[in-house]
Design a protein around this motif. Structure first.
Motif, PDB file in Angstrom:
ATOM      1  N   THR A 267      50.914  46.606  -4.648  1.00 27.84           N
ATOM      2  CA  THR A 267      51.185  45.167  -4.687  1.00 27.84           C
ATOM      3  C   THR A 267      52.037  44.683  -3.530  1.00 27.84           C
ATOM      4  N   GLN A 268      52.911  45.540  -3.016  1.00 27.70           N
ATOM      5  CA  GLN A 268      53.746  45.124  -1.884  1.00 27.70           C
ATOM      6  C   GLN A 268      53.951  46.310  -0.940  1.00 27.70           C
ATOM      7  N   PRO A 269      53.076  46.457   0.059  1.00 27.29           N
ATOM      8  CA  PRO A 269      53.155  47.613   0.966  1.00 27.29           C
ATOM      9  C   PRO A 269      54.482  47.724   1.712  1.00 27.29           C
ATOM     10  N   ALA A 270      55.219  46.641   1.827  1.00 31.16           N
ATOM     11  CA  ALA A 270      56.516  46.692   2.525  1.00 31.16           C
ATOM     12  C   ALA A 270      57.531  47.545   1.771  1.00 31.16           C
ATOM     13  N   LYS A 271      57.257  47.830   0.489  1.00 26.36           N
ATOM     14  CA  LYS A 271      58.167  48.667  -0.287  1.00 26.36           C
ATOM     15  C   LYS A 271      58.003  50.148   0.018  1.00 26.36           C
ATOM     16  N   GLY A 272      56.968  50.507   0.753  1.00 20.73           N
ATOM     17  CA  GLY A 272      56.774  51.910   1.106  1.00 20.73           C
ATOM     18  C   GLY A 272      55.543  52.459   0.440  1.00 20.73           C
ATOM     19  N   PRO A 273      55.210  53.691   0.623  1.00 21.97           N
ATOM     20  CA  PRO A 273      55.857  54.687   1.481  1.00 21.97           C
ATOM     21  C   PRO A 273      55.653  54.361   2.967  1.00 21.97           C
ATOM     22  N   PHE A 274      56.594  54.800   3.773  1.00 22.95           N
ATOM     23  CA  PHE A 274      56.561  54.513   5.200  1.00 22.95           C
ATOM     24  C   PHE A 274      56.006  55.720   5.943  1.00 22.95           C
ATOM     25  N   HIS A 275      55.061  55.476   6.827  1.00 25.95           N
ATOM     26  CA  HIS A 275      54.391  56.543   7.559  1.00 25.95           C
ATOM     27  C   HIS A 275      54.791  56.453   9.020  1.00 25.95           C
ATOM     28  N   PHE A 276      55.550  57.423   9.464  1.00 25.48           N
ATOM     29  CA  PHE A 276      56.057  57.403  10.828  1.00 25.48           C
ATOM     30  C   PHE A 276      55.024  57.954  11.797  1.00 25.48           C
ATOM     31  N   LYS A 277      55.079  57.448  13.029  1.00 22.57           N
ATOM     32  CA  LYS A 277      54.131  57.893  14.048  1.00 22.57           C
ATOM     33  C   LYS A 277      54.763  58.853  15.048  1.00 22.57           C
ATOM     34  N   SER A 278      56.060  58.783  15.230  1.00 21.85           N
ATOM     35  CA  SER A 278      56.696  59.611  16.264  1.00 21.85           C
ATOM     36  C   SER A 278      56.840  61.055  15.784  1.00 21.85           C
ATOM     37  N   PRO A 279      56.701  62.023  16.706  1.00 28.97           N
ATOM     38  CA  PRO A 279      56.790  63.439  16.333  1.00 28.97           C
ATOM     39  C   PRO A 279      58.117  63.816  15.666  1.00 28.97           C
ATOM     40  N   SER A 280      59.211  63.243  16.135  1.00 31.50           N
ATOM     41  CA  SER A 280      60.510  63.594  15.546  1.00 31.50           C
ATOM     42  C   SER A 280      60.598  63.111  14.102  1.00 31.50           C
TER      43      SER A 280
END
Length: 166
Positions: free
Chosen positions: A50-63
């Motif tokens: 319902t609200q993607p801003a709540k997560g989960p967050f998918h990072f793109k950087s290798p670190s």
């Protein structure tokens, strides 16, 4: 190899050791590039309904990918786990304070020791660039500059050592 490295680092963090991971873009994952990219794209599609801003967050950087992998191996919602995660730092390349520090390699996570010859693998930097990380070229440029400075420093140090022996 990403998983082996992450599990070893997670154990060290839980034992109270401070860990700084550098050159995260060079970490390898076993399996072909296309397969790993598809797996990561499937992972990135998972979101809050319902609200993607709540997560989960998918990072793109290798670190951040390494950081998230390690977090999955630590009970990060407990106090002990939160303190362990605070002892972890991850970087692409080798930033200024850590380029003068001796680095440690984890042998049971080395590609040459763990991956059979001829088997496919992908570097985390290449995977990240494929899924939208924009700083791969910048990091390569900075690393080339750091390696040049390091080489100059080593030549000067070697000359001093030879001079002292005479």
């Amino acid at each position: 190899m990403l998983g082996r490295l992450a599990s070893t680092v997670a154990k060290q963090l839980l034992n109270g050791q401070k860990v700084v991971a550098v050159r995260c873009e060079k970490i390898c994952i076993s399996g072909g590039f296309v397969r790993q990219k598809m797996k990561y794209e499937r992972f990135r599609r998972k979101r809050h309904l319902t609200q993607p801003a709540k997560g989960p967050f998918h990072f793109k950087s290798p670190s951040k990918i390494l950081w998230r992998t390690i977090r999955g191996m630590i009970p990060h919602k407990t106090k002990r786990g939160a303190f362990a995660m605070n002892r972890l730092q991850c970087f692409e390349g080798i930033p200024a304070p850590y380029d003068k520090v001796k680095r440690v390699v984890i042998p049971n996570a080395l590609k040459v020791l763990r991956l059979q010859p001829g088997h496919k693998f992908v570097a985390l930097g290449d995977l990240s660039t494929a899924v939208g990380w924009k700083y791969g070229e910048v990091v390569e440029e900075l690393e080339a500059k750091r390696k040049e400075n390091s080489k100059d420093f080593w030549e000067a140090k070697k000359a001093d050592l030879i001079k002292m022996r005479k």
